[in-house]
Design a protein around this motif. Structure first.
Motif, PDB file in Angstrom:
ATOM      1  N   LYS A  28       7.342  -4.666   5.089  1.00 21.38           N
ATOM      2  CA  LYS A  28       6.618  -4.468   3.716  1.00 21.38           C
ATOM      3  C   LYS A  28       8.546  -4.614   2.577  1.00 21.38           C
ATOM      4  CE  LYS A  28       4.093  -1.252   1.327  1.00 21.38           C
ATOM      5  NZ  LYS A  28       5.106  -0.729   0.336  1.00 21.38           N
ATOM      6  N   GLY A 101       4.966  -0.242  -5.328  1.00 21.03           N
ATOM      7  CA  GLY A 101       6.277   0.557  -6.053  1.00 21.03           C
ATOM      8  C   GLY A 101       7.181  -0.168  -6.349  1.00 21.03           C
ATOM      9  N   THR A 102       7.531  -0.596  -4.615  1.00 21.10           N
ATOM     10  CA  THR A 102       8.416  -1.379  -4.946  1.00 21.10           C
ATOM     11  C   THR A 102       9.077  -2.576  -4.550  1.00 21.10           C
ATOM     12  OG1 THR A 102       8.150  -0.380  -2.021  1.00 21.10           O
ATOM     13  CG2 THR A 102      10.043  -1.940  -2.505  1.00 21.10           C
ATOM     14  N   ARG A 129       2.802   6.479 -11.819  1.00 24.51           N
ATOM     15  CA  ARG A 129       3.888   6.504 -10.874  1.00 24.51           C
ATOM     16  C   ARG A 129       4.591   6.274 -12.113  1.00 24.51           C
ATOM     17  NH1 ARG A 129       3.435   3.049  -5.957  1.00 24.51           N
ATOM     18  NH2 ARG A 129       5.551   4.652  -5.346  1.00 24.51           N
ATOM     19  N   ARG A 359      -0.562  11.631  -2.447  1.00 23.41           N
ATOM     20  CA  ARG A 359      -1.215  11.818  -1.397  1.00 23.41           C
ATOM     21  C   ARG A 359      -1.270  12.696  -0.492  1.00 23.41           C
ATOM     22  NH1 ARG A 359       2.117   5.957   0.720  1.00 23.41           N
ATOM     23  NH2 ARG A 359       1.202   4.977   0.023  1.00 23.41           N
ATOM     24  N   ARG A 402      -3.013   2.893   1.660  1.00 19.59           N
ATOM     25  CA  ARG A 402      -2.792   4.173   2.995  1.00 19.59           C
ATOM     26  C   ARG A 402      -4.031   5.726   4.004  1.00 19.59           C
ATOM     27  NH1 ARG A 402       1.481   1.685   5.015  1.00 19.59           N
ATOM     28  NH2 ARG A 402       3.627   1.429   3.519  1.00 19.59           N
TER      29      ARG A 402
HETATM   30  C1  LIG Z   1       4.488   4.044  -1.229  1.00 25.79           C
HETATM   31  C2  LIG Z   1       4.409   2.098  -0.480  1.00 25.79           C
HETATM   32  O1  LIG Z   1       4.831   1.797  -1.540  1.00 25.79           O
HETATM   33  P1  LIG Z   1       4.973   1.049  -3.250  1.00 25.79           P
HETATM   34  O2  LIG Z   1       5.715   2.597  -3.453  1.00 25.79           O
HETATM   35  O3  LIG Z   1       5.893  -0.044  -3.127  1.00 25.79           O
HETATM   36  O4  LIG Z   1       4.145   0.876  -3.559  1.00 25.79           O
HETATM   37  C3  LIG Z   1       3.780   2.115   0.440  1.00 25.79           C
HETATM   38  O5  LIG Z   1       3.759   1.817   0.730  1.00 25.79           O
HETATM   39  O6  LIG Z   1       2.725   3.179   1.359  1.00 25.79           O
END
Ligand SMILES: C=C(OP(=O)(O)O)C(=O)O
Ligand SMILES: O=C(O)C1=C[C@@H](OP(=O)(O)O)[C@@H](O)[C@H](O)C1
Length: 445
Positions: A28, A101-102, A129, A359, A402
């Motif tokens: 990813k 987030g990414t 976030r 989490r 996840r």
């Molecule tokens: C934290 C994750 O992704 P993102 O920060 O891109 O939402 C993840 O895929 O576990």
């Protein structure tokens, strides 16, 4: 993305040994970066093995909205014709990053170096976030956040810098998203942009920038950190990108094979960049049989086939400095720890609180409802493994892919089935998870 309208529950029941050979989808992190760097390059970028999950597809759409030509040319094969560094066009509508987030944070960095403004938004999980950690350094580089809700959350409007400034920035937490946002903005600035991290985070942005022709160096800083220096205003050239299989997705069949008696599973082409393999190191320390073969590399990213056989696991202590190299894997490690004999202590997990869900709390709840003794102490997670897991619980997914996958893995070997309330979010990172696990013998119904 409004998944929650239609929750899709699922139950996982122990079905004996898992066997077979599979390739989990493309990484990813590398998939997002290949689209973004392709869009910031001159010429054509051909990507093979792209993760066609919702998170990455939202990044692809944002690149189109910013003026790049992005096309799917076949299964997992994509072509990007870029606009060049600082060449993004003003988008006509808000950019929606869904659950990612990414995607959101890296594109904020890329937009910060362009004289345009863009609205960034996402789903209700992404809207919780923290974004200040991204726009703080971007504002130092000349970008401006002109509309943002309280607490620095989405939706927000970012006005990119007309004349971006290079900076030296020490990241407040080990985060590849913060580092990458600063480097992507630094592409448009004259002179050198430096990022210092006291704990090294995944270095895919650095490796790929080099692959696309940037002048970027990375040296050790202290015991575990890095100092990364990028020379601004390069001409990036489109390049071929082969995306290896995602170790964070491989983590699920790896743990399932370790805990389900008699299992023997092979996972091909798994990326083994040492800044991503903390989980495999930890599982081996716990006694897990994970063997590498066919070790090779492409564009600086190593990969290998992993053969995983069911193993008796024992509890271990996971040091805090390992966290960046397995930050997305603690949920499924906690599942492995529940099946181990003895206590597993995972230290320094504060960043888990600001992911798709909290989490740390969600992992503890997942274990507790399935009869596992677990405790959160400060930023540490302590799991009492008893060699087996009672199961029988209903796990709340909290819009977090996840959690859903980890709970389904737990059910592959628990005494009673494990249910999850919603599997819809699995599509963000691992769209074929359910059929792929079934092909190995998992009983999901
Ligand atoms: C934290 C994750 O992704 P993102 O920060 O891109 O939402 C993840 O895929 O576990
Ligand atoms: O840069 C990336 O591709 C990612 C970095 C990590 O986040 P942080 O940078 O917030 O640690 C990780 O959790 C995320 O899934 C992907």
């Amino acid at each position: 993305m409004t998944h929650s309208d239609q929750p899709r529950p699922l139950q996982s029941r122990a079905s004996g040994a898992l066997t077979g050979k599979v390739r989990v989808p493309g990484d990813k992190s590398i998939s997002h970066r290949s689209l973004i760097l392709g869009a910031l390059s001159v010429g054509e970028t051909r990507i093979t093995g792209l993760l066609e999950g919702e998170d990455v597809l939202n990044t692809a759409k944002s690149m189109q909205a910013l003026g790049a030509a992005v096309e799917r040319t076949g299964d997992f094969a994509w072509r990007v014709r870029g606009v060049g560094v600082a060449g993004f066009a003003q988008p006509k509508a808000p950019l929606d990053f869904g659950n990612s987030g990414t995607g959101c944070r890296l594109v904020m960095g890329a937009v910060a170096g362009c004289p345009i403004s863009a609205v960034f938004d996402g789903d209700t999980s992404l809207r919780t976030r923290p974004m200040r950690r991204i726009f703080d350094p971007l504002e130092k580089m000349g970008a401006k956040v002109i509309a943002v809700v309280e607490g620095g959350k989405l939706p927000l409007t970012l006005q990119g810098a007309r004349d971006p400034l290079p900076i030296t920035y020490k990241t407040p937490v080990a985060s590849a998203q913060i580092k990458s946002a600063v480097l992507l903005a630094g592409l448009a600035a004259p002179g050198t942009t430096t990022v210092i991290e006291s704990e090294a985070s995944r270095d895919h942005t650095e490796l790929m920038l080099k692959h696309f022709g940037a002048d970027i160096t990375s040296v050790m800083e202290g015991q575990h950190g890095r100092r990364i220096t990028l020379v601004g205003q390069p001409e990036l050239h489109g390049a071929a990108v082969v995306v290896p299989a995602d170790p964070s997705s491989a983590a699920f069949p790896v743990v399932a094979a370790l805990i389900a008696e008699g299992s023997d599973v092979v996972l091909s082409d798994v990326m083994t960049n040492p800044l991503r393999t903390g989980l495999f190191t930890t599982l081996r320390e716990m006694g897990g049989a994970i063997e590498e073969s066919e070790v090779r590399g492409d564009a600086g990213e190593p990969m290998a086939s992993l053969r995983v056989r069911a193993s008796k696991l024992r509890g271990v202590e996971v040091p805090p400095e390992r966290a960046p190299s397995m930050i997305d894997e603690y949920l499924v490690l906690a599942v492995a720890a529940s099946f181990a004999e003895g206590t597993t202590i995972m230290r320094g997990l504060h960043e888990l609180r600001v992911k798709e869900s909290d989490r740390l709390a969600a992992t503890a709840d997942m274990l507790r409802v399935n009869g596992v003794k677990v405790e959160i102490s400060g930023d540490d997670l302590i799991v009492e493994g008893r060699g087996h897991v009672p199961g029988g619980g209903l796990v709340a997914t909290h819009m977090d892919h996840r959690i859903a996958m980890s709970a389904l893995v737990m059910g592959c070997a628990s005494d009673q089935p494990v249910k999850v309330d919603d599997t819809a979010f699995i599509a963000t990172s691992f769209p074929d998870f359910i059929p792929m696990m079934r092909s190995l013998g998992a009983d999901f119904s």
